[in-house]
Enzyme design. Sequence first.
Site, PDB file in Angstrom:
ATOM      1  N   GLU A 295       0.811  -1.215   0.000  1.00 47.56           N
ATOM      2  CA  GLU A 295       0.000   0.000   0.000  1.00 47.56           C
ATOM      3  C   GLU A 295       0.848   1.271   0.000  1.00 47.56           C
ATOM      4  O   GLU A 295       0.338   2.361   0.246  1.00 47.56           O
ATOM      5  CB  GLU A 295      -0.936  -0.008   1.220  1.00 47.56           C
ATOM      6  CG  GLU A 295      -1.859  -1.210   1.270  1.00 47.56           C
ATOM      7  CD  GLU A 295      -3.150  -1.014   0.489  1.00 47.56           C
ATOM      8  OE1 GLU A 295      -3.741   0.068   0.563  1.00 47.56           O
ATOM      9  OE2 GLU A 295      -3.585  -1.975  -0.190  1.00 47.56           O
TER      10      GLU A 295
ATOM     11  N   HIS B 103      -4.531   1.788   7.374  1.00 52.15           N
ATOM     12  CA  HIS B 103      -3.120   2.023   7.087  1.00 52.15           C
ATOM     13  C   HIS B 103      -2.437   2.512   8.360  1.00 52.15           C
ATOM     14  O   HIS B 103      -3.075   3.121   9.231  1.00 52.15           O
ATOM     15  CB  HIS B 103      -2.939   3.088   5.997  1.00 52.15           C
ATOM     16  CG  HIS B 103      -3.410   2.669   4.642  1.00 52.15           C
ATOM     17  ND1 HIS B 103      -4.159   3.486   3.830  1.00 52.15           N
ATOM     18  CD2 HIS B 103      -3.241   1.511   3.963  1.00 52.15           C
ATOM     19  CE1 HIS B 103      -4.440   2.853   2.697  1.00 52.15           C
ATOM     20  NE2 HIS B 103      -3.893   1.667   2.758  1.00 52.15           N
TER      21      HIS B 103
ATOM     22  N   CYS C 119      -3.001  11.355   3.772  1.00 59.23           N
ATOM     23  CA  CYS C 119      -3.366  10.456   2.675  1.00 59.23           C
ATOM     24  C   CYS C 119      -3.175  11.131   1.324  1.00 59.23           C
ATOM     25  O   CYS C 119      -2.871  10.479   0.328  1.00 59.23           O
ATOM     26  CB  CYS C 119      -4.820  10.014   2.800  1.00 59.23           C
ATOM     27  SG  CYS C 119      -5.125   8.737   4.040  1.00 59.23           S
TER      28      CYS C 119
END
Length: 419
Positions: free
Chosen positions: A163, A231, A348
């Site tokens: 990721e 995350h 993000c």
Amino acid sequence: MTVREINFDGLIGPSHNYAGLSLGNLASSRNAGAISHPRAAALQGIEKMRGNIRLGLAQGLFLPQWRPDGSWLAMLGTDIANADPHIRAAAMSASSMWAANAATVSPATDTADGRTHLTVANLVTMAHRSHEWPQTLMQLRLAFSDTRAFAVHPPIPAPFGDEGAANHMRLSERHDLPGVEVFVYGQSGGPFPARQHIEASKAVARIHELDPARTLFVQQSEAAIAAGAFHNDVVAVANERVLFTHEQAFADKDAFYAALRHALPGVEIVEVPASAVSLSDAIRSYLFNAQLVTLPDGAMALILPSEARTVPAVWNWLEQMIAGNGPIRQLHPVDVRQSMANGGGPACLRLRVVADPKDIDPRFLVDETKLDEIGRIVEAYWPEAIAPDDLADTRLIARIEQSWLTLVDHLRLSGDLLP
């Protein structure tokens, strides 16, 4: 050579919608079916970038991806008109705006060959993100095309989920000095999948030719994943010598902290205790999904979502922190509500790259004038609102495609990025 940290933000695309595609992302699930506002979303992101520039930070930009992703649909034997609704939504997703998932980045000071290495993330866990990497790789290879300074790698192969920078932290005395790279992986054990696999993290470290003595692999706590920390950057963030983290972010924090202090003796760990801020409040406010940055005067600041103000336990703790003598001295709340409603805060939206700006394609670097120009395109072309049922509307699709073409043409990238 002038090496500095550059934050590359993903511009929120014209197909931004709330389809609720991301299992384990509580905000995404909570707002599934709501009406989105792509124009407002993109303008909020532009304003965040403008604020960073005014703080004296270097700012870059990644473009939205071409939507709908017809190539991906063709591989599934369908097209946008005939796809099942969930496949159509995945093909229209604007989730590439979260540039923290674009790649993992290791600066030149950390790698054996003295180049900055970037490995594009495969994002295989979620269907709507699994088809982003080809267009992301295309942009990375354009922006960082100087092979004397950069090495851009294709994704780690499936099934090993990667990721990108959202599960990677780097700590160092200064950005331009050798650092300690921390890869955070998950283990499934709760209601949501662990998206980062240790096999992928170790592969990236090998490909980037990192020093094993300055490379740590740390497990994220199952409690954090189960609480909605899909995350690591939802429960921890690092900058230079400072780690800002929730007490319950890691499976074995004592072992991690000891290893980190051994690798970087000057590290400062700012831990928020669960007794002061619960995991639930941390995730609801996206306290840790903030940009922790070093300002030109050397002070550190948190660029955090305005939602942090609305959670009393979070804001009270932050005010107490900056009233003390710790390393984080300033708070800068920003409005990124449209992104937050889909599960992504300020951190993000950006990918951190430590490099010399002169080595980067200038089309991917921005100043306020360039942001003004992009803002005018957004105001003229981005849809004002999208409801989930609109995703099959051919008029909306035509508008989304025209919006992208206009932006790419303005940035003189149409010859390189046309689908």
